[in-house]
Design an enzyme around this catalytic site. Structure first.
Site, PDB file in Angstrom:
ATOM      1  N   HIS A 143       0.300   8.435   4.244  1.00  0.00           N
ATOM      2  CA  HIS A 143       0.860   8.767   2.934  1.00  0.00           C
ATOM      3  C   HIS A 143       2.316   8.309   2.843  1.00  0.00           C
ATOM      4  O   HIS A 143       3.179   9.054   2.400  1.00  0.00           O
ATOM      5  CB  HIS A 143       0.781  10.277   2.703  1.00  0.00           C
ATOM      6  CG  HIS A 143      -0.608  10.806   2.613  1.00  0.00           C
ATOM      7  ND1 HIS A 143      -0.902  12.146   2.735  1.00  0.00           N
ATOM      8  CD2 HIS A 143      -1.795  10.179   2.415  1.00  0.00           C
ATOM      9  CE1 HIS A 143      -2.210  12.330   2.618  1.00  0.00           C
ATOM     10  NE2 HIS A 143      -2.770  11.138   2.418  1.00  0.00           N
TER      11      HIS A 143
ATOM     12  N   HIS B 249      -2.511  14.321  -0.866  1.00  0.00           N
ATOM     13  CA  HIS B 249      -2.816  12.933  -0.629  1.00  0.00           C
ATOM     14  C   HIS B 249      -2.200  12.131  -1.774  1.00  0.00           C
ATOM     15  O   HIS B 249      -2.165  12.586  -2.919  1.00  0.00           O
ATOM     16  CB  HIS B 249      -4.320  12.727  -0.569  1.00  0.00           C
ATOM     17  CG  HIS B 249      -4.974  13.492   0.550  1.00  0.00           C
ATOM     18  ND1 HIS B 249      -5.165  14.851   0.491  1.00  0.00           N
ATOM     19  CD2 HIS B 249      -5.454  13.090   1.746  1.00  0.00           C
ATOM     20  CE1 HIS B 249      -5.742  15.253   1.615  1.00  0.00           C
ATOM     21  NE2 HIS B 249      -5.917  14.214   2.397  1.00  0.00           N
TER      22      HIS B 249
ATOM     23  N   VAL C 174      -6.772  -5.394   0.055  1.00  0.00           N
ATOM     24  CA  VAL C 174      -8.040  -5.647  -0.608  1.00  0.00           C
ATOM     25  C   VAL C 174      -7.867  -5.211  -2.057  1.00  0.00           C
ATOM     26  O   VAL C 174      -6.977  -4.404  -2.364  1.00  0.00           O
ATOM     27  CB  VAL C 174      -9.182  -4.859   0.085  1.00  0.00           C
ATOM     28  CG1 VAL C 174      -8.941  -3.355   0.033  1.00  0.00           C
ATOM     29  CG2 VAL C 174     -10.541  -5.183  -0.499  1.00  0.00           C
TER      30      VAL C 174
ATOM     31  N   SER D 200      -3.566   1.529  -6.128  1.00  0.00           N
ATOM     32  CA  SER D 200      -3.692   2.656  -7.046  1.00  0.00           C
ATOM     33  C   SER D 200      -2.766   2.515  -8.250  1.00  0.00           C
ATOM     34  O   SER D 200      -3.167   2.768  -9.388  1.00  0.00           O
ATOM     35  CB  SER D 200      -3.379   3.962  -6.307  1.00  0.00           C
ATOM     36  OG  SER D 200      -4.228   4.131  -5.190  1.00  0.00           O
TER      37      SER D 200
ATOM     38  N   GLU E 295      -3.247  -9.923  -5.864  1.00  0.00           N
ATOM     39  CA  GLU E 295      -3.630  -9.094  -4.725  1.00  0.00           C
ATOM     40  C   GLU E 295      -3.658  -9.961  -3.464  1.00  0.00           C
ATOM     41  O   GLU E 295      -4.312 -11.007  -3.449  1.00  0.00           O
ATOM     42  CB  GLU E 295      -4.995  -8.453  -4.948  1.00  0.00           C
ATOM     43  CG  GLU E 295      -5.621  -7.791  -3.729  1.00  0.00           C
ATOM     44  CD  GLU E 295      -4.712  -6.777  -3.052  1.00  0.00           C
ATOM     45  OE1 GLU E 295      -4.601  -6.809  -1.809  1.00  0.00           O
ATOM     46  OE2 GLU E 295      -4.090  -5.963  -3.766  1.00  0.00           O
ATOM     47  N   ALA E 296      -2.946  -9.513  -2.427  1.00  0.00           N
ATOM     48  CA  ALA E 296      -2.862 -10.305  -1.196  1.00  0.00           C
ATOM     49  C   ALA E 296      -4.172 -10.351  -0.432  1.00  0.00           C
ATOM     50  O   ALA E 296      -4.423 -11.287   0.321  1.00  0.00           O
ATOM     51  CB  ALA E 296      -1.757  -9.749  -0.302  1.00  0.00           C
TER      52      ALA E 296
END
Length: 520
Positions: free
Chosen positions: A458, A500, A94, A24, A45-46
């Site tokens: 969270h 959230h 992802v 995000s 990105e892993a």
């Protein structure tokens, strides 16, 4: 929208910016750096790209993603307060991060959440100061207002046809005296409402889709998926490079302007620690040379505890899952003396009970559930690196229910859900109690909470922003004691907001880009 393809580009020796983590926060900061400058950006990105994957795109199929192929597989360590259970803590591995596997809920919480950040030492982070960044994220279905944004990267819609057990929540709350409101991101978040969802039509609208897909063809952006960051290069007090694996090879790539960490509240403090930035005691235990002594790295971990769930017998089959399996929400107070709502609940079109609850109670047949949890939790824990190896073990401990006030509030939450299901609005669907199987005494509810306690996933706070000795970043998200390094994820939150976390993390990414570009 037709699924795009990530262009294959050779890996350069250096970029202006390297953004580590495409969740995000990382997607937001990468997009704004590309849009608002002529900088070159490497986004690491892993996890895999997973563009056009049906189980990710379909909102009704999100739940198994949390412990599946696109999850880091982390667990919270057990304690006696949760009856020695291990709780899984889903984290997206992802493109899009957790926005690609989450429940697609979009909430910013209460203005008091951010005013508290500013009061605690995060100068410039009051609600009025962060609101423009929340609005910048949004493409709200009802258009722009003083509190909502339109035309932003993230589509936000409400259910067009909520499931009857979700719709019944609205009427049931009205019967209990809980107000029904139009928009929980509007003037007040207290009450029952249709959920705000990152869904467009009937497809998930992740950060990858909203922020990154539109700029994939920009030649100044290089995206590497399946790229695992190993450590950071520090030279003379400045972060200069990222070492990572990709395609079976090791790479060490430099950043000429800055490096942004957006790996989340677990992996960001882990990477800092492995790079010699952290608590001197932890670094000494691991045999890692100290590059910056920051005792707050990995501390201050917070998460919202979730009672998963109260389960009720249904009078008939529920039919096909609609929306994200929920559709409505409630925010209400455990005590009228509180200044803001602290409890949150949502319906589930089926059985969403924790494993221990499934073991203890007969939940066969047609059932529906209501998950309820605490959004103003006070308990705090830690994330501890146990090995200096990049893939070594870590210990994650939220210390759920350590504060008596957290437990007291969750007792009220369960009592309210038992009352809600028995309202007239649920009469067509409520066929009796399943778990708990009857109304319980306070002592029995406490034991139920200990067995049902789970996570909203969270997790925040492990590289907290502030101006005291425990702060890891300053109010412009710069890592203290290291030049050229900023953090743009949930780890910087000094206290957990009553929502959230996807929305506030996206807001943080938007602000980080402005800080880097001198626009704020």
């Amino acid at each position: 929208m037709e699924a795009p393809i990530i262009p294959t580009r050779s890996i350069a020796r250096a970029y202006d910016y390297i953004v580590v983590g495409a969740g995000s926060g990382g997607c937001a900061v990468a997009r704004r750096l590309v849009d608002n400058s002529d900088a070159s950006v490497l986004l690491l990105e892993a996890g895999p790209a997973c563009i056009g994957i049906a189980e990710i795109d379909d909102p009704a199929r999100w739940v198994p993603l949390g412990r599946g192929t696109y999850d880091w597989g982390y667990d919270y360590a057990p304690t006696g307060r949760i009856n020695d259970r291990t709780i899984g803590i889903p984290r997206g591995k992802v493109l899009g991060g957790s926005s690609s596997i989450n429940a697609m809920m979009w909430y910013r919480g209460h203005p008091m959440d951010y005013d508290a950040w500013a009061a605690s030492g995060a100068e410039g982070w009051s609600f009025n100061e962060v609101l423009p960044y929340f609005k910048r994220c949004e493409d709200w279905e009802a258009g722009e207002t003083a509190l909502r944004g339109a035309g932003g990267p993230l589509r936000i819609e409400r259910s067009r046809a909520p499931h009857p057990v979700a719709d019944a929540m609205l009427g049931g709350c009205a019967e209990l005296g809980i107000p029904v409101i139009d928009d929980p991101n509007g003037p007040s978040n207290e009450g029952a409402a249709l959920a705000n969802l990152n869904i467009c039509g009937n497809e998930r609208w992740s950060s990858a889709r909203g922020y990154i897909w539109p700029i994939l063809d920009n030649e100044r952006l290089t995206i590497l998926t399946d790229a695992l960051a190993l450590d950071l290069g520090i030279e003379h007090g400045r972060c200069t490079s990222v070492r990572f694996t990709h395609g079976g090879q090791y790479h060490d790539v430099r950043a000429t302007t800055g490096i942004v960490l957006a790996l989340g509240a677990i992996n960001t403090p882990k990477l800092l620690t492995l790079s010699g930035i952290g608590d001197p005691l932890d670094l000494a235990r691991l045999g890692i040379d100290i590059k910056a002594a920051l005792p707050g790295v990995g501390k201050n971990l917070q998460d919202h505890p979730l009672v998963q769930a109260c389960v009720f017998r249904a009078t008939r089959p529920l039919g096909a899952v609609r929306d994200n399996g929920g559709g409505t929400v409630i925010n209400w107070k455990s005590s009228q003396s509180l200044p803001q709502a602290d409890l949150h609940a949502f319906p589930v079109q089926g059985n969403s009970a924790e494993a221990r609850i499934r073991e203890l109670y007969d939940l066969s047949g047609d059932v529906f559930s209501i998950g309820c949890g605490l959004m103003r939790s006070k308990s705090r824990g830690y994330m501890r690196v146990l090995s200096s190896a990049p893939d070594g073990a870590i210990e994650i401990q939220p210390n759920y229910l350590a504060e008596q006030s957290d437990l007291d509030a969750l007792v009220v939450a369960v009592e309210t859900m038992m009352e809600l299901a028995a309202t007239q609005s649920y009469a067509d669907w409520f066929g009796g109690y399943a778990a708990p199987p009857r109304r319980l005494s306070r002592a029995e509810i406490i034991d139920y909470v200990r067995n049902a306690c789970s996570t909203f996933f969270h997790v925040v706070g492990t590289c907290a922003m502030g101006n005291d000795d425990a702060a890891v970043v300053d109010s412009r998200l710069r890592v203290r004691g290291i030049e050229g390094l900023v953090i743009a994820d949930a780890s910087v939150m000094p206290t957990i907001p009553t929502c959230h976390t996807h929305a506030p993390v996206t807001m943080i990414g938007e602000r980080a880009a402005d800080f880097l570009l001198g626009a704020a």
